[in-house]
Design a protein around this motif. Structure first.
Motif, mmCIF file in Angstrom:
data_model
loop_
_atom_site.group_PDB
_atom_site.id
_atom_site.type_symbol
_atom_site.label_atom_id
_atom_site.label_comp_id
_atom_site.label_asym_id
_atom_site.label_seq_id
_atom_site.Cartn_x
_atom_site.Cartn_y
_atom_site.Cartn_z
ATOM 1 N N ASN A 74 0.849 -1.190 0.000
ATOM 2 C CA ASN A 74 0.000 0.000 0.000
ATOM 3 C C ASN A 74 0.887 1.244 0.000
ATOM 4 O OD1 ASN A 74 0.751 0.553 2.663
ATOM 5 N ND2 ASN A 74 -1.099 -0.311 3.542
ATOM 6 N N LEU B 205 -4.315 1.516 -3.086
ATOM 7 C CA LEU B 205 -4.632 2.832 -2.526
ATOM 8 C C LEU B 205 -6.026 2.850 -1.897
ATOM 9 C CD1 LEU B 205 -3.261 4.602 -5.695
ATOM 10 C CD2 LEU B 205 -2.110 4.586 -3.496
ATOM 11 N N GLY C 7 -8.344 2.951 -5.213
ATOM 12 C CA GLY C 7 -8.056 1.956 -6.246
ATOM 13 C C GLY C 7 -6.626 1.462 -6.211
ATOM 14 N N ALA D 211 -9.124 -6.585 2.914
ATOM 15 C CA ALA D 211 -9.222 -6.148 1.504
ATOM 16 C C ALA D 211 -7.885 -6.362 0.782
ATOM 17 C CB ALA D 211 -9.641 -4.693 1.420
ATOM 18 N N GLY D 212 -6.805 -5.972 1.449
ATOM 19 C CA GLY D 212 -5.478 -6.131 0.840
ATOM 20 C C GLY D 212 -5.153 -7.603 0.586
HETATM 21 P P1 ADP Z 1 -4.352 -2.514 2.809
HETATM 22 O O1 ADP Z 1 -5.501 -2.966 3.650
HETATM 23 O O2 ADP Z 1 -3.312 -3.550 2.616
HETATM 24 O O3 ADP Z 1 -3.842 -1.149 3.179
HETATM 25 P P2 ADP Z 1 -5.857 -1.224 0.711
HETATM 26 O O4 ADP Z 1 -6.645 -0.501 1.749
HETATM 27 O O5 ADP Z 1 -5.015 -0.404 -0.202
HETATM 28 O O6 ADP Z 1 -4.963 -2.374 1.336
HETATM 29 O O7 ADP Z 1 -6.899 -2.084 -0.139
HETATM 30 C C1 ADP Z 1 -6.483 -3.084 -1.045
HETATM 31 C C2 ADP Z 1 -7.421 -3.100 -2.216
HETATM 32 O O8 ADP Z 1 -8.754 -3.438 -1.765
HETATM 33 C C3 ADP Z 1 -7.596 -1.763 -2.943
HETATM 34 O O9 ADP Z 1 -6.580 -1.564 -3.915
HETATM 35 C C4 ADP Z 1 -8.958 -1.978 -3.601
HETATM 36 O O10 ADP Z 1 -8.834 -2.868 -4.700
HETATM 37 C C5 ADP Z 1 -9.716 -2.699 -2.489
HETATM 38 N N1 ADP Z 1 -10.381 -1.733 -1.591
HETATM 39 C C6 ADP Z 1 -9.941 -1.288 -0.384
HETATM 40 N N2 ADP Z 1 -10.797 -0.377 0.144
HETATM 41 C C7 ADP Z 1 -11.809 -0.272 -0.746
HETATM 42 C C8 ADP Z 1 -13.034 0.495 -0.783
HETATM 43 N N3 ADP Z 1 -13.369 1.328 0.212
HETATM 44 N N4 ADP Z 1 -13.842 0.343 -1.865
HETATM 45 C C9 ADP Z 1 -13.532 -0.517 -2.870
HETATM 46 N N5 ADP Z 1 -12.395 -1.254 -2.898
HETATM 47 C C10 ADP Z 1 -11.555 -1.132 -1.848
#
Ligand code: ADP
Length: 311
Positions: A184, A221, A225, A250-251
């Motif tokens: 991230n 992000l 996205g 999600a990640g």
């Molecule tokens: P981490 O939890 O590792 O910090 P992120 O928050 O960047 O990871 O989320 C990983 C991926 O999950 C994003 O690139 C996107 O594809 C999806 N994602 C995360 N938050 C959202 C959201 N609020 N709406 C839609 N997709 C999301």
């Protein structure tokens, strides 16, 4: 069928749902409580298996009731757990996520057996790694275990995907052995030394990291996205718009999706789109491992979004 091996953490998550996070010295009644399987490694293994990959887990649990629960979850998900070692001295890893009413969280983690995953245990899984299209690593396992996995993978032309989460330094050798780097923006900033708070900054961070080894660099992000860099070409993909319940996992869903799509030989933009859908779907369900979508969930979701766009 695509084949994916995950080397990483297995935790029990003790999840407390609260109106707000407690203050120091305060005792606060919880709105709800759940026990779920978690740990980045196990979450990514569940994601890969549900998305249709032949999946193996290399990790460590304690000889306790939590360890038994996690092995049962792996078995139920159809994941090969023969390379999950039972630590005689340490208990199973435990995480305690505190979720407030806005979906924000604070997490306490006791690494326990995960911290004892040894390079020897990983090398013992070399035959499994050799049979895989891709090996996925995160940073909840010891760095020397990750390095042993990457070296074993490189001996057998198995691709290495490193999800550099949580943030910690990565050695130049590990970066050289990595083909796909997923992180991230916070992790990208720490690892590259660049300010990744702007789009230009994210691009520079990705380029710096690409120069150190990985052919593919993907920076997630959240709701903004994902950014990806492949052979010098930079692309952004917006997140799918979904009703967010809990972003935990999600990640991990994203990483699982990316690994499976790449193992299927999909071109990078298509693989990222698939992973983006997996990440979005994971945000619509509470918990980490329980929120990992199935192959069918993703296919239905993407078909509906295509229909909407066409309408
Ligand atoms: P981490 O939890 O590792 O910090 P992120 O928050 O960047 O990871 O989320 C990983 C991926 O999950 C994003 O690139 C996107 O594809 C999806 N994602 C995360 N938050 C959202 C959201 N609020 N709406 C839609 N997709 C999301």
């Amino acid at each position: 069928m695509p084949s994916v091996t995950i080397v990483g953490s297995c935790n029990i998550d003790l999840i407390f749902r609260l109106e707000r996070l407690p203050q120091l010295g305060e005792s606060l009644p919880a709105l709800g409580f759940e026990i779920a399987a978690g740990g980045k490694g196990l979450n990514q293994a569940v994601a890969a298996a549900r998305l249709g990959a032949i999946t193996a887990m290399v990790g460590a649990v304690g000889q306790d009731v939590f360890g038994e629960m996690l092995v049962k979850v792996l078995a139920q998900e159809g994941i090969d757990h023969t390379c999950v070692q039972k630590d005689h001295k340490e208990g199973t890893g435990v995480a305690c996520p505190l979720l407030d009413a806005n979906g924000s969280n604070a997490i306490v983690v006791a690494t326990r057996a995960n911290g004892h995953l040894s390079p020897k245990a990983v090398t013992a899984a070399e035959a499994v790694i050799a049979r895989s299209d891709i090996v996925m690593l995160q940073q909840e396992a010891p760095a020397d275990a990750n390095l042993a996995a990457a070296k074993a993978a490189s001996r057998h032309q198995t691709a290495v995907m490193l999800n550099a989460a949580p943030a910690r330094p990565v050695t130049p050798e590990m970066l050289r052995l990595t083909q796909v780097l997923v992180l991230n923006e916070v992790e990208a900033a720490q690892l590259s030394g660049e300010d990744a708070s702007t789009r230009e900054g994210v691009l520079t961070a990705a380029q710096r990291l690409h120069e150190q080894g990985p052919a593919i660099v993907v920076i997630t992000l959240g709701s903004e996205g994902v950014f990806f860099l492949h052979q010098g070409a930079a692309k952004w993909a917006p997140a799918f718009n979904v009703k967010v319940v809990d972003t935990t996992g999600a990640g991990d869903a994203f990483c699982g999706g990316l690994a499976v799509a790449l193992a299927r030989g999909k071109p990078l933009p298509e693989a990222v789109n698939f992973a983006n859908a997996c990440g979005a779907l994971a945000c619509t369900v509470l918990g980490a491992a329980p929120s990992m979508p199935t192959e069918n969930d993703v296919a239905t979701f993407l078909a509906r979004r295509r229909q909407k766009r066409g309408a």
